[in-house]
Design an enzyme around this catalytic site. Structure first.
Site, PDB file in Angstrom:
ATOM      1  N   GLY A 255      58.102  80.269 121.665  1.00 41.64           N
ATOM      2  CA  GLY A 255      57.032  79.417 121.178  1.00 41.64           C
ATOM      3  C   GLY A 255      57.260  77.938 121.385  1.00 41.64           C
TER       4      GLY A 255
ATOM      5  N   TYR B  13      45.276  81.397 106.345  1.00 43.64           N
ATOM      6  CA  TYR B  13      46.395  80.552 106.785  1.00 43.64           C
ATOM      7  C   TYR B  13      46.611  79.389 105.812  1.00 43.64           C
ATOM      8  CZ  TYR B  13      49.895  78.491 109.757  1.00 43.64           C
ATOM      9  OH  TYR B  13      51.098  78.005 110.221  1.00 43.64           O
TER      10      TYR B  13
ATOM     11  N   THR C 131      51.911  82.962 120.034  1.00 43.95           N
ATOM     12  CA  THR C 131      53.337  83.142 119.810  1.00 43.95           C
ATOM     13  C   THR C 131      53.569  84.462 119.087  1.00 43.95           C
ATOM     14  OG1 THR C 131      53.351  82.073 117.631  1.00 43.95           O
ATOM     15  CG2 THR C 131      53.595  80.633 119.555  1.00 43.95           C
TER      16      THR C 131
END
Length: 399
Positions: free
Chosen positions: A53, A238, A277
């Site tokens: 990532g 999130y 990622t």
């Protein structure tokens, strides 16, 4: 040395084996796309979480663009009789070869960065080989962390806070991607706390204080922890969920560390934009959102290397710091541009119809997931047996 014919073992987003040559090729291609223009400063860098990532992109852009020296830390699994080594293991070996061939002095340690023993090993190596550290980049991502003081094992969860979460999500379980639905119950107070202990600022603080305690902070020392905010479309799972609570703790820690470092250094969080990622693919709805974002932006979707290059420009003073009102470095303006988000919202409003218009974006997303593990990389012959036993670069020894 083991020569094997291997095929991907995949279910949806989950891939449990990796292809050594494919993983190495992704590193070589990223390296080749980064301009080689070392500025001569050659700062000493401790990079925590270098193998995937944003951490990998920060490593490669730092080497190619600024000639960084120092130590990278990751915790990757070696090959076993049943499985290949992890993709991060193979990526590290490839990165070390490229760095060495280009004359860069950078070494890699495979250890649990959360542990006291891991910290001791890394700091001893830094002190012996490089002395004082100019930049500490914190890019660790892990599902669990053992508190080195109490021995408590904390497990992170991806859950909403305050109420249940229901939203569309991308489903790759069939022959073609489709829109499914995800439903999650809210986290408990204990789950929120545990996630904060894994993904918040506790370990970052320990690393900075450990460096300071050994007199390893260079004048003008800077430390940065990578974070994400994202769109209001993904906020309920999130930024407003357990992960967001951890990121808020990370940001509070940045302020505390900045105050501690006053006169000697600085501490920031850096808000990156969306990326594919291994960590982000585990978050419900992020895949669908990212597929829509890619559809809207096309080649304007900034890679992790693009964003890491922006970060290094700001850290080294080549470009001015782009800070928001909370003092966070912002690398995500391209994603949160209002016109871009308006177009993503239009797709999200009717996700099944949106997916029909975003098939290329969904296919791109799954292709990116496969490439994380070294699969589906153009030019790699997957029909041929491959050497799966690859040594971790010395002096990186697992503890």
């Amino acid at each position: 040395m083991t020569l094997r014919q291997i095929d991907p073992k995949q279910r949806g987003f989950l891939i449990v084996n990796s292809h050594p040559e494919g993983a190495a090729e992704t590193v070589r291609r990223m390296w080749e796309r980064i301009p080689a223009r070392a500025d001569g400063s050659r700062p000493v860098v401790l990079l925590l979480g270098h193998s995937a990532g944003y951490g990998l992109a920060t490593l490669l852009t730092g080497l190619r663009g600024h000639g960084i020296r120092g130590v990278g830390v990751a915790f990757e699994g070696a090959e076993t009789e049943r499985r290949t080594a992890t993709a991060g293991w193979y990526r590290t070996a490839a990165a070390e070869t490229l760095a060495r061939e280009a004359g860069h002095d950078f070494v890699f340690v495979n250890t649990d960065a959360f542990s006291a023993a891991g910290k001791e090993q890394v700091l001893a190596l830094v002190e012996e080989r490089y002395g004082k550290v100019d930049h500490l980049i914190y890019s660790l991502a892990a599902p669990r962390r053992t508190d080195p003081e109490t021995g408590t094992v904390h497990h992170s969860v991806i859950k909403p806070l305050g109420g249940p979460y229901e939203a569309p999500a991308l489903d790759f379980s069939g022959d073609a991607p489709k829109v499914g639905q995800v439903s999650l119950e809210p986290a408990t107070d204990e789950e929120r706390y545990a996630t904060q202990q894994v993904m918040g600022g506790a370990d970052w603080r320990l690393w900075v204080r450990a460096l300071a305690g050994r007199g390893l902070l260079a004048d003008g020392f800077t430390t940065v922890a990578l974070t994400y905010i994202g769109s209001e479309l993904t906020a309920p799972i999130y930024r407003q969920g357990t992960i967001g609570a951890a990121k808020e703790d990370l940001e509070r820690t940045a302020g505390e560390l900045d105050a501690e470092l006053a006169g000697q250094g600085r501490a920031f969080t850096a808000v990156a934009g969306a990326a594919v990622t291994q960590a982000s693919s585990a978050i419900p709805s992020i895949a669908l959102y990212t597929a829509f974002l890619r559809t809207v932006l096309g080649d304007g979707f900034r890679t992790t290397a693009d964003q890491a290059a922006d970060l290094w420009e700001q850290l080294t003073g080549t470009a001015p710091l782009v800070l928001d009102e909370q003092g966070r470095i912002r690398l995500d303006g391209w994603e949160l541009d209002e016109q871009v988000q308006d177009r993503v919202r239009a797709l999200w409003a009717d996700p099944e119809s949106g997916l029909e218009r975003a098939r290329d974006g969904a296919d791109w997303f799954m292709g990116q997931i496969r490439e994380l593990y070294g699969w589906g990389v153009d030019g790699v012959d997957y029909e041929q047996p491959v050497q799966t036993t690859v040594a971790w670069p010395a002096p990186g020894v697992t503890v």
